[in-house]
Scaffold this motif. Sequence first.
Motif, short mmCIF file in Angstrom:
data_model
loop_
_atom_site.label_atom_id
_atom_site.label_comp_id
_atom_site.label_asym_id
_atom_site.label_seq_id
_atom_site.Cartn_x
_atom_site.Cartn_y
_atom_site.Cartn_z
N ASP A 23 0.88 -1.17 0.00
CA ASP A 23 0.00 0.00 0.00
C ASP A 23 0.92 1.22 0.00
OD1 ASP A 23 -2.21 1.61 0.04
OD2 ASP A 23 -2.85 1.08 2.08
N CYS A 30 7.65 6.23 0.06
CA CYS A 30 7.69 5.04 0.93
C CYS A 30 6.46 4.17 0.69
CB CYS A 30 7.71 5.45 2.40
SG CYS A 30 9.27 6.18 2.92
N ILE A 31 6.63 2.88 0.89
CA ILE A 31 5.47 1.99 0.78
C ILE A 31 5.34 1.15 2.04
CG2 ILE A 31 5.61 1.81 -1.74
CD1 ILE A 31 6.78 -1.07 -1.29
N ILE A 32 4.14 0.59 2.20
CA ILE A 32 3.91 -0.39 3.26
C ILE A 32 4.02 -1.77 2.62
CG2 ILE A 32 2.19 -1.32 4.85
CD1 ILE A 32 0.97 1.58 4.87
N PHE A 33 4.82 -2.62 3.20
CA PHE A 33 4.91 -4.01 2.76
C PHE A 33 3.81 -4.78 3.49
CE2 PHE A 33 9.02 -4.01 0.55
CZ PHE A 33 9.55 -2.80 0.98
N LYS A 34 2.72 -5.09 2.79
CA LYS A 34 1.62 -5.83 3.43
C LYS A 34 2.04 -7.30 3.60
CE LYS A 34 -2.63 -4.51 2.71
NZ LYS A 34 -3.93 -4.19 2.06
N PRO A 35 1.31 -8.04 4.45
CA PRO A 35 1.77 -9.40 4.76
C PRO A 35 2.11 -10.28 3.56
CG PRO A 35 0.08 -8.77 6.31
CD PRO A 35 0.17 -7.63 5.31
N PHE A 38 5.37 -8.91 2.26
CA PHE A 38 6.48 -9.08 3.20
C PHE A 38 6.90 -10.55 3.29
CE2 PHE A 38 8.68 -9.26 7.28
CZ PHE A 38 9.56 -8.21 7.11
N GLU A 42 10.48 -12.45 3.48
CA GLU A 42 10.90 -13.39 4.54
C GLU A 42 11.51 -14.66 3.93
OE1 GLU A 42 7.02 -13.22 6.82
OE2 GLU A 42 8.41 -13.03 8.50
N GLU A 149 12.62 4.58 1.48
CA GLU A 149 13.11 3.62 2.48
C GLU A 149 12.96 2.24 1.88
OE1 GLU A 149 10.72 3.24 6.04
OE2 GLU A 149 12.22 2.04 7.08
N ARG B 58 0.41 -12.00 11.22
CA ARG B 58 1.39 -12.03 10.12
C ARG B 58 2.29 -10.81 10.16
NH1 ARG B 58 -1.09 -13.16 4.48
NH2 ARG B 58 1.08 -13.74 4.07
N ASN B 59 3.50 -10.97 9.66
CA ASN B 59 4.46 -9.87 9.62
C ASN B 59 4.20 -8.94 8.44
OD1 ASN B 59 5.90 -10.68 11.90
ND2 ASN B 59 7.25 -12.01 10.71
N ALA B 60 4.47 -7.67 8.67
CA ALA B 60 4.40 -6.65 7.62
C ALA B 60 5.49 -5.64 7.94
CB ALA B 60 3.02 -5.99 7.62
N TYR B 61 5.65 -4.65 7.05
CA TYR B 61 6.63 -3.60 7.36
C TYR B 61 6.08 -2.24 6.95
CZ TYR B 61 10.83 -0.94 8.02
OH TYR B 61 11.72 -0.01 8.47
N PHE B 62 6.14 -1.30 7.89
CA PHE B 62 5.62 0.05 7.70
C PHE B 62 6.77 1.05 7.71
CE2 PHE B 62 2.29 -2.59 9.28
CZ PHE B 62 1.13 -2.11 8.70
N PRO B 63 6.57 2.20 7.04
CA PRO B 63 7.65 3.20 6.98
C PRO B 63 8.11 3.64 8.36
CG PRO B 63 5.96 3.73 5.38
CD PRO B 63 5.42 2.61 6.22
N MET B 109 1.19 5.26 12.46
CA MET B 109 1.36 4.84 11.07
C MET B 109 0.44 3.65 10.73
SD MET B 109 2.92 5.21 8.17
CE MET B 109 4.23 6.40 8.43
N ASP B 112 -3.29 4.66 10.71
CA ASP B 112 -3.63 5.30 9.44
C ASP B 112 -3.89 4.25 8.36
OD1 ASP B 112 -3.66 7.72 7.61
OD2 ASP B 112 -2.01 6.58 6.72
N ALA B 113 -3.01 3.21 8.33
CA ALA B 113 -3.19 2.14 7.33
C ALA B 113 -4.47 1.36 7.61
CB ALA B 113 -1.98 1.21 7.35
N ARG B 116 -7.71 2.50 6.26
CA ARG B 116 -8.03 2.14 4.88
C ARG B 116 -8.37 0.66 4.73
NH1 ARG B 116 -3.45 5.19 4.47
NH2 ARG B 116 -2.08 3.44 3.98
N TRP B 117 -7.70 -0.16 5.51
CA TRP B 117 -7.82 -1.61 5.32
C TRP B 117 -9.04 -2.23 6.02
CZ3 TRP B 117 -2.02 -2.93 6.75
CH2 TRP B 117 -1.18 -2.29 5.82
N ILE B 128 -1.49 -7.94 12.91
CA ILE B 128 -0.23 -7.71 12.20
C ILE B 128 0.92 -7.54 13.18
CG2 ILE B 128 0.98 -5.92 10.84
CD1 ILE B 128 -1.62 -5.55 9.29
#
Lengths: 479, 479
Positions: A23, A30-35, A38, A42, A149, B58-63, B109, B112-113, B116-117, B128
């Motif tokens: 997203d 910058c982006i969000i790596f959704k599960p 991501f 992994e 990032e 589940r793992n994710a990654y945010f800015p 952060m 905010d996501a 939307r989700w 998450i």
Amino acid sequence: MVTRKEDFSKWYLQTIQQADLMDYAPVRGCIIFKPDGFEIWEHIQEEFNRRFKEEGIRNAYFPMLIPESFFNKEKDHIEGFSPELPWVTEAAGEKLEERLALRPTSETMIGDAMSRWVQSYRDLPMEINQWANVFRWEKRTLPFLRTSEFLWQEGHTAHATAEEAVKRTMRSLQIYKEVVEDLLAIPVFSGEKTPSERFAGAERTYSIEAMMQDGKAVQAGTSHFMGTKFAEAFDIRYLNPDNEHVYAYTTSFGASTRLIGAMIMTHGDDQGLVLPPRVAATQVVLIPVGPWQKNPAIMEKITEIYNELKGLDIRATIDDSENSPGYKFNEWELRGVPFRIEVGPRDLKNEQVMVKARDLDDKVAVPFAEITDYIQNEMQVMQSRLLERARKMNQAQIYTDIETLDDLQAHIEAKQAAGENPGWVLAGWDGTEESEAKIKELTGFTTRNIPFEGTVEAKTTCIVTGKPATATVWLARAY
Amino acid sequence: MVTRKEDFSKWYLQTIQQADLMDYAPVRGCIIFKPDGFEIWEHIQEEFNRRFKEEGIRNAYFPMLIPESFFNKEKDHIEGFSPELPWVTEAAGEKLEERLALRPTSETMIGDAMSRWVQSYRDLPMEINQWANVFRWEKRTLPFLRTSEFLWQEGHTAHATAEEAVKRTMRSLQIYKEVVEDLLAIPVFSGEKTPSERFAGAERTYSIEAMMQDGKAVQAGTSHFMGTKFAEAFDIRYLNPDNEHVYAYTTSFGASTRLIGAMIMTHGDDQGLVLPPRVAATQVVLIPVGPWQKNPAIMEKITEIYNELKGLDIRATIDDSENSPGYKFNEWELRGVPFRIEVGPRDLKNEQVMVKARDLDDKVAVPFAEITDYIQNEMQVMQSRLLERARKMNQAQIYTDIETLDDLQAHIEAKQAAGENPGWVLAGWDGTEESEAKIKELTGFTTRNIPFEGTVEAKTTCIVTGKPATATVWLARAY
């Protein structure tokens, strides 16, 4: 959905969002790596960790903030990176005495540490890897491929001799090639970067380059031989067996989350994502068809297969939502799930299931008794098939008979007129920056790398000047 | 080496450096996690990942960079964190229009996501986790326990009902307790934080607290129930089955690299580090003794055992350096390696090896034929033994019969005079911030948490005011 042919960039952006991989974030570039996105990372991490640890490269973690003075120690390094650095100037309500950069890479921080850690030849080789977030404030950004990032691994090693450091540099490149080809099914082209494309501060830079379906290149991993440049800048010296204080030779190598983007652009099709089984978050989806709510035997069979797959560590899921089978088929194809297993009343009667591989057109009937063996085997078959298909796609987009800049321009125009892409061109080069600049100016093509001797037929004259070629280079547009 | 009794802080700083776990970095309050230190974190990560994934987190990654405006959306949150934030104000040579904070935590952060989700009740629960570096520019820092940059996992979940969110909050706390006790062999005390110690913006905060050998407490993990506070601040609403737009309930929970520090302070002894086998980078070291260079059979036997251990996925290493056995014994004890296996000429003759467990005084002779079984079994025995020993240490440092502030002050003075530590005190509390403040002012003790009902005997009067107690609290000095 737009097709790849209609607009490859738009297709890419649609695909990664609809497949729920990422997203956009409220911070520039910058982006969000959704599960689901991501998890691909992994699996890449697991494989690199396994490979690195096998050869004694251990993980560590270094501070993200780098004092400005560190950058100034290696002049090529600061010149290369300073235009892209974000800076922390205040903390806890006070202005800092020295600005701190958000790391774009960690040669300086790790060089400083190695100057303390490397004292004797007994401390060498010192081989360290770090998984980290890094920052490069670039003008044009693109999800996964170029973000402000991003996540990566960066290996940093110090050695007693130049020979050992070169060996590590080449070995790291080879690991990149093997992981990217075996795990992500992306065929790559190994070679050396031209001097103008070297990592800021490196003596030699090597890369693996991948070709996307639109003919553009993605630099998928780089490995650098630093000579003693960073050792001199950071005073990484050791006492050799003759009791002399001498500089160590260092290397670094990095691969990042842009691999996710490269994988999508290599394998995706007009139905959406196509994931190689080894990195798919979901490898098999089981879907009941027909009037399954009225026939409990269908879900029983599905659950039985699901449990068998799980027992084999296959990442399976059941879609028993209320959506129609057609909707589900589309949805899971969009997400790139490698195998779909359908079970309906007729299948129960015939003691079989229907299996659809994501990259093939036809469904296959597989007897109940054989389904787990079939999936286990076909996962490997698909993994190889995707790599092979990508290799063929590459071959079809490679041009080796273009000898002049005029011919290159004509080639590009002709392809454009035909609605095709100009692909990659193998060309002779006289070794000058001027020639590289001219190619870029007139065609937008850049030198990707100089393939290793023997991997392609060598060119004898420069595509720009007609002078004797000092090297054969891959030319292409690049992400 | 200074002993723990002489100066616990100094002992800690010596131990972590000599055991090669960390190094100081040239950035205020930051440390370098060296490979032996980082590997402890990797084992913690593996275990949390296994546990979280088992229950669908589940793992994710945010800015990492958070716009200033995000912080201002939840007033308690900004009040709590703003004094500690570092800010990026410039990037790529230009001043930013809006300052960007280096994340101290990611509720904003991710809130905010999630806005939307989370659209429909079908999207819930959304669970998450993120592994990330976070920044808190604190005044006093201490390696692992309190650093300007640290590594952690932060779980963030959204639920349809308060009940489900509370259940997740308590379940996360339970996972923390199990992982910290089972993997790190640190016994912990679960309970609820008092309102003044709540996470900035939380409705309820729960913690696991651990007792160090010097009687001080370490908050080893926290789990927060946010109610709808963050959902309201970030507009996380969903359409429920009755077609109403309602706020979701959110939670968050975090555990960090401070666990490494807590583990060292729980198990270390005057010889150095003591590592629980499950997280030790090296679980077994094999050392040849006697004139082994002249007797190749010794190294042959060692290599044979080494290979057998490796085959069982036991992390073993051989020390065949030129140092003396005595030097090696010290070195590996300092590093906390759980088991040492010695093989010398006499052992060969007797078809046995000598085994020394890091936490026991005596060596044990183990026949060749039994050594791998022995090690496999004893690793589990040591793991339990360390937890049990720490529990006993805790019990010896707990005081439950102190009823007034005068008595607490007298207790602290008496312990100090005896060169002992004042440990933890279980006290009644009238529920007011004033009483908490007074305890802190006069004794330096703070409320750690309110143990869950039934885990301790309830106190009836407040230690400060003598009024009826509304809760029983753990009081202690804390890191």
